[in-house]
Design a protein around this motif. Structure first.
Motif, mmCIF file in Angstrom:
data_model
loop_
_atom_site.group_PDB
_atom_site.id
_atom_site.type_symbol
_atom_site.label_atom_id
_atom_site.label_comp_id
_atom_site.label_asym_id
_atom_site.label_seq_id
_atom_site.Cartn_x
_atom_site.Cartn_y
_atom_site.Cartn_z
ATOM 1 N N ASP A 10 0.665 -1.096 0.064
ATOM 2 C CA ASP A 10 -0.112 0.066 0.030
ATOM 3 C C ASP A 10 1.071 1.282 -0.018
ATOM 4 O O ASP A 10 0.565 2.143 -0.924
ATOM 5 C CB ASP A 10 -1.011 0.010 1.159
ATOM 6 C CG ASP A 10 -2.365 0.204 1.045
ATOM 7 O OD1 ASP A 10 -3.156 -0.400 0.979
ATOM 8 O OD2 ASP A 10 -2.286 1.699 0.831
ATOM 9 N N PHE B 264 2.832 1.444 -3.455
ATOM 10 C CA PHE B 264 1.851 2.217 -4.636
ATOM 11 C C PHE B 264 1.473 3.549 -4.069
ATOM 12 O O PHE B 264 1.641 4.470 -5.224
ATOM 13 C CB PHE B 264 0.816 1.267 -4.829
ATOM 14 C CG PHE B 264 0.928 0.125 -5.908
ATOM 15 C CD1 PHE B 264 1.306 0.229 -7.163
ATOM 16 C CD2 PHE B 264 1.031 -1.182 -5.077
ATOM 17 C CE1 PHE B 264 1.707 -0.829 -7.610
ATOM 18 C CE2 PHE B 264 1.208 -2.275 -6.040
ATOM 19 C CZ PHE B 264 1.733 -2.252 -7.184
ATOM 20 N N GLN B 265 1.198 3.967 -3.209
ATOM 21 C CA GLN B 265 1.006 5.356 -2.729
ATOM 22 C C GLN B 265 2.025 6.269 -3.099
ATOM 23 O O GLN B 265 2.091 7.216 -3.630
ATOM 24 C CB GLN B 265 0.556 5.271 -1.361
ATOM 25 C CG GLN B 265 -0.128 6.366 -0.962
ATOM 26 C CD GLN B 265 -1.102 6.304 0.383
ATOM 27 O OE1 GLN B 265 -1.816 5.304 0.314
ATOM 28 N NE2 GLN B 265 -1.088 6.914 1.288
ATOM 29 N N LEU C 47 4.646 5.644 -5.146
ATOM 30 C CA LEU C 47 4.663 5.876 -6.602
ATOM 31 C C LEU C 47 3.777 6.972 -7.219
ATOM 32 O O LEU C 47 3.711 7.094 -8.561
ATOM 33 C CB LEU C 47 4.670 4.436 -7.348
ATOM 34 C CG LEU C 47 5.962 3.730 -6.840
ATOM 35 C CD1 LEU C 47 5.893 2.137 -7.621
ATOM 36 C CD2 LEU C 47 7.239 4.248 -7.636
ATOM 37 N N ALA C 48 2.514 6.933 -6.698
ATOM 38 C CA ALA C 48 1.491 7.684 -7.240
ATOM 39 C C ALA C 48 1.868 9.197 -7.720
ATOM 40 O O ALA C 48 1.189 9.730 -8.588
ATOM 41 C CB ALA C 48 0.165 7.648 -6.275
#
Lengths: 107, 107
Positions: A9, A12-13, A15-16
């Motif tokens: 989590d 990915f956060q 990399l956002a």
DNA sequence: GAAATAGTTAAGTAAACGCTTCAGTGTTGG
DNA sequence: CCAACACTGAAGCGTTTACTTAACTATTTC
């Protein structure tokens, strides 16, 4: 540890955000200090540090302070974990399509 | 089209949310309607539709409405683009490490 | 054709995000 | 020792996000 959903989590956060991806991109070419990471970014050093802290919390980046300079590195294992998550889903889909193709070909 | 930075941005942003990743995960096992996507999620159908619209805008999911049901599918090409971005950075780092190893071994 | 189904849209809200500025801390070079 | 350097941390602020509810549209089913 790396496949635990909470860590995924955070990754990915992390990399956002475009600025954070730019930092990862820079680090993929070799280690850098905080100031070096900040140089191409149109924001305050403080903002960069905040992004960096997120990247570190996500496990994507490791840092080490020597004297007054913090040197940052990519953590390839973490990148691989994110990569793997996506890859598994894509393969799952593609395998399903293959089976469907086989089934139709059998007719 | 898929490697354009704006699209990549939307994809990573889409993947940043746990609910949306869960939806992608579900879709990796085969197509589903909106209600089917919503079923395991602890939120209103309306919220799910909003997530789905983001996923579609990012290119990760394609949908098609027949009658009153909207059927959703994964778009593997888009997943591959995100995968590829991460992979390139990781490889860039690992190649750099290799060259460094070679250099040190030469001494 | 009335009722149930499947989804959509709009408006509102609380919390999270991405930044800024400013006032620090510890480190190093002259 | 003192100035420049390389960060660090806290407070604040406007924007975006992830929801909610409620009202609505379009399709089936009975």
């Amino acid at each position: 540890m790396l496949h635990d959903p909470a860590q995924l989590d955070l990754m990915f956060q992390a990399l956002a955000d475009p600025a954070r991806r730019q930092m990862v991109d820079r680090l993929s070419r070799g280690p850098a200090s905080v100031s070096q990471l900040a140089e191409p970014l149109a924001m305050s050093l403080s903002a960069v540090v905040q992004h960096l802290n997120l990247l570190e919390a996500s496990g994507l980046v490791r840092t080490r302070k020597v004297g007054r300079v913090r040197t940052c590195q990519i953590e390839p294992k973490a990148l691989r974990a994110a990569e793997h998550w996506i890859n598994e889903r894509r393969l799952s889909w593609e395998r399903r399509l293959d089976r469907l193709g086989d089934f139709l070909a059998e007719g």
